[in-house]
Design a protein around this motif. Structure first.
Motif, short mmCIF file in Angstrom:
data_model
loop_
_atom_site.label_atom_id
_atom_site.label_comp_id
_atom_site.label_asym_id
_atom_site.label_seq_id
_atom_site.Cartn_x
_atom_site.Cartn_y
_atom_site.Cartn_z
N LYS A 66 37.68 31.73 102.06
CA LYS A 66 39.26 31.33 101.44
C LYS A 66 39.61 30.73 102.70
CE LYS A 66 38.70 36.67 101.96
NZ LYS A 66 39.24 38.38 101.98
N PRO A 67 41.34 30.13 102.04
CA PRO A 67 41.25 30.67 100.65
C PRO A 67 40.05 30.17 98.56
CG PRO A 67 42.69 28.79 100.90
CD PRO A 67 41.78 28.88 101.99
N ARG A 68 39.75 31.15 98.51
CA ARG A 68 39.36 30.89 97.08
C ARG A 68 39.64 30.03 96.35
NH1 ARG A 68 39.24 36.36 97.98
NH2 ARG A 68 37.65 37.24 98.78
N THR A 69 38.30 29.05 96.15
CA THR A 69 39.20 27.54 95.34
C THR A 69 37.76 27.95 93.94
OG1 THR A 69 39.89 26.44 96.91
CG2 THR A 69 39.74 25.25 95.04
N ALA A 70 38.00 27.98 93.32
CA ALA A 70 37.57 27.75 91.37
C ALA A 70 38.08 27.25 90.70
CB ALA A 70 36.46 29.31 91.18
N ILE A 71 36.90 25.92 90.54
CA ILE A 71 37.30 25.17 88.73
C ILE A 71 36.94 25.44 87.76
CG2 ILE A 71 36.74 22.96 87.75
CD1 ILE A 71 37.49 22.06 90.55
N ILE A 72 37.26 26.33 86.87
CA ILE A 72 37.25 26.96 85.61
C ILE A 72 36.56 24.95 84.67
CG2 ILE A 72 37.71 28.13 83.26
CD1 ILE A 72 39.35 29.66 84.89
N MET A 73 35.22 25.50 83.64
CA MET A 73 34.76 24.59 82.53
C MET A 73 34.47 25.25 81.68
SD MET A 73 36.27 21.24 84.16
CE MET A 73 35.37 20.25 82.89
N VAL A 74 35.60 26.14 80.96
CA VAL A 74 34.50 26.40 79.72
C VAL A 74 35.62 25.95 78.62
CG1 VAL A 74 33.99 29.02 81.52
CG2 VAL A 74 36.08 29.37 79.89
N LYS A 75 34.66 26.72 77.66
CA LYS A 75 35.75 27.12 76.58
C LYS A 75 36.78 26.84 76.75
CE LYS A 75 33.74 26.19 71.47
NZ LYS A 75 33.03 25.03 71.91
N ALA A 76 37.51 25.61 76.21
CA ALA A 76 39.41 26.21 75.84
C ALA A 76 39.72 27.17 75.20
CB ALA A 76 40.03 24.41 76.08
N GLY A 77 40.63 27.69 75.31
CA GLY A 77 40.87 29.43 74.74
C GLY A 77 40.95 30.02 75.00
N ARG A 78 40.31 30.67 74.32
CA ARG A 78 39.96 32.51 74.56
C ARG A 78 38.71 32.58 75.85
NH1 ARG A 78 40.59 35.57 69.91
NH2 ARG A 78 38.79 35.15 68.83
N GLY A 79 38.41 31.88 75.40
CA GLY A 79 36.75 31.66 76.95
C GLY A 79 37.89 31.70 78.36
N THR A 80 38.68 30.79 78.44
CA THR A 80 39.08 30.81 79.65
C THR A 80 40.36 31.24 80.26
OG1 THR A 80 40.41 27.86 78.34
CG2 THR A 80 40.89 28.71 80.50
N ASP A 81 41.06 32.46 78.69
CA ASP A 81 41.77 33.28 79.51
C ASP A 81 40.55 33.71 80.03
OD1 ASP A 81 44.08 32.74 79.05
OD2 ASP A 81 43.84 32.67 76.35
N ALA A 82 39.64 34.73 79.55
CA ALA A 82 38.77 35.73 80.09
C ALA A 82 37.67 35.86 81.43
CB ALA A 82 37.07 35.76 78.71
#
Ligand code: NDP
Length: 479
Positions: A66-82
């Protein structure tokens, strides 16, 4: 031990970014992917990285310090929201979620607002440089809060490209500022690529030189003021021979340019902001036009010069094209920075233009020495109203504008399309014009729509009684 950073989404970009993070002193990287195969593959192929794999979001959250830090690298759009929904579920206030995908900045503004209500920080970060950049050092354009930047800054600085000793990352501004600037970067990239393509086409048709010979010209240009990654790779592409046919590769590639949409976003946004990014728009439209085979076939027999022309002095023509390219490139960047200024004003971002130019010097597709000149221009005058008017750039267009005009004339006469060269010149002449025919447009608007006009010699708003006695009235009287 726990991980200080996590990556969600382990396709090519995410796995390369995770490897880049793991290779830097002090980082331990947690990894998560929707389907576990990609996680297993990354673990198998890169045991040296010391990744901490997670099978689900609960395990991922438990693996992160903590503090947790995460980088999202997924298909932009609905995948990111999910993925955001899942992270918000398992993270706690003070934790940081970074979206490193190519999100539309308005989505980032929306997501930041929603995530902030949970007490979790959300940072939209534009990451440029493709797979290679993700692995070895991208240019990174993070938005989000200043608080999140405190934690995130050192991590991102550790993985970013380095240009002249400086990491190519800066806190661009709040919420969607990072993705906005990344979008403009891509728009400028479209314009730069189209300008280079037009330069190649003009030289080839004007001088009859082979692609390999033109590769030498670009390699030469790459040692001067045009020095840039795009010029460098252009030489590489032009030099390539197709193994199957022995022809220059550029001659066997289908001439229909693709696009993933960020150029169009830039133009759509600029239209909303009322900023004429004509060079970028022409580049986007040139790709669209190229990808209309039925229309092109139907129009192929329409009259016009056949695109060949006689140049008596090939060297002089090549030099003219080089200067036209430089001048047009200045216009494209000037327009791109105008869009950044307008976006910053519209969305309340405090964007340091000079810093943006500086972080584009390494890692990203438009990296170039030239960007130092932009940083210097904004350092000398932070309130610069148009980049092209800064002394260095004004000198450059003064020096090159005659050549620029000759090239546009030659292209028009030979029937060679040069939309980006010619629209950049038209923009330049429009900007510097003493009087514009906008006065007539105002007259027309007043005629058919009583839209009123202002006068050069008196304060106020006026309307001519076009369908009456054609006298002029003060506009307040007409309402
Ligand atoms: P892709 O855009 O092909 O996305 C694939 C990844 O997204 C996989 O990990 C996939 O998981 C995951 N994913 C897709 N939908 C969902 C979902 N609903 N829930 C959870 N995970 C999901 O990957 P890239 O590596 O090519 O790109 C990643 C991001 O980076 C994109 O936003 C892209 O636009 C951007 N990008 C940027 C580039 C640059 O130069 N800056 C270049 C290329 C991409 P699974 O394995 O389970 O299918």
């Amino acid at each position: 031990g726990k991980a200080n950073i996590g990556v969600v989404g382990l396709a090519v970009m995410g796995s390369n970014l995770a490897r880049n993070l793991a290779s830097r002193e002090g980082n331990t990287v947690a990894i998560l992917n929707r389907s576990y195969e990609k996680t297993q593959k990354l673990l198998d192929e890169h045991p040296e990285a010391g990744f901490l794999p997670a099978r689900d979001y609960e395990e991922f959250a438990a693996t992160l310090a903590k503090p947790r830090t995460a980088i999202i690298m997924v298909k932009a759009g609905r995948g990111t929201d999910a993925v955001i929904d899942e992270l918000v579920r398992v993270f706690e206030p003070g934790d940081i979620i970074v979206d490193g995908g190519n999100a539309l900045f308005t989505d980032t503004i929306r997501r930041e607002k929603a995530v902030r209500e949970t007490g979790i920080n959300f940072v939209g970060a534009g990451i440029s440089g493709g797979e290679e950049g993700a692995l070895n050092g991208p240019s990174i354009m993070p938005g989000g809060s200043a608080e999140a930047w405190q934690t995130l800054g050192p991590i991102l600085r550790s993985i970013a490209a380095v240009a002249e000793g400086e990491p190519c990352v800066t806190h661009v501004g709040t919420d969607g500022a990072g993705h906005f600037v990344k979008m403009i970067h891509n728009g400028i990239e479209y314009a730069d690529m189209q300008l280079i393509a037009e330069a190649y086409d003009l030289i080839r048709r004007g001088t009859g030189k082979s692609p390999a010979e033109i590769a030498d010209i670009f390699a030469e240009w790459n040692r001067g003021e045009l020095e840039s990654y795009l010029i460098e790779i252009t030489a590489e592409v032009l030099r390539q021979t197709d193994p199957a046919t022995g022809e220059p590769l550029v001659d066997v590639i289908l001439d229909q340019a693709g696009a993933k949409g960020t150029g169009a976003w830039t133009v759509q946004t600029a239209l909303d902001l009322g900023v004429p990014v004509s060079g970028i728009a022409e580049a986007v439209f040139a790709r669209s036009l190229s990808s209309k085979p039925a229309q092109r076939a139907a129009a192929a027999e329409l009259p016009g010069p056949d695109g060949t022309f006689d140049i008596h002095d090939a060297d002089a023509f090549v030099e003219d094209v080089r200067q036209a390219l430089y001048a047009s490139k200045i216009i494209a960047y000037s327009q791109g920075f105008d869009a950044i200024v307008a976006g910053a004003e519209q969305y309340g971002w405090d964007i340091k233009k000079g810093d943006i130019a500086a972080i584009w010097r390494g890692g990203c597709i438009i990296r170039a020495q030239f960007l130092n000149r932009i940083t210097e221009a904004y350092a000398a005058d932070p309130g610069l109203v148009a980049l092209v008017t800064a002394p260095y750039f004004a000198d450059a267009v003064t020096r090159t504008q005659q050549a620029w005009r000759r090239v546009v004339v030659a292209a028009a006469e030979a029937g060679i399309p040069s939309p980006a060269f010619s629209s950049s010149l038209a923009y330049y002449d429009g900007l510097r014009a003493d009087r514009l025919p906008a006065a007539l447009v105002q007259g027309q608007r007043d005629f058919f729509g009583a839209h009123t006009y202002k006068r050069i010699d008196r304060e106020g708003t006026f309307h001519t009684l076009w369908s009456g006695d054609r006298s002029e009235v003060s506009a307040v009287d007409t309402h």
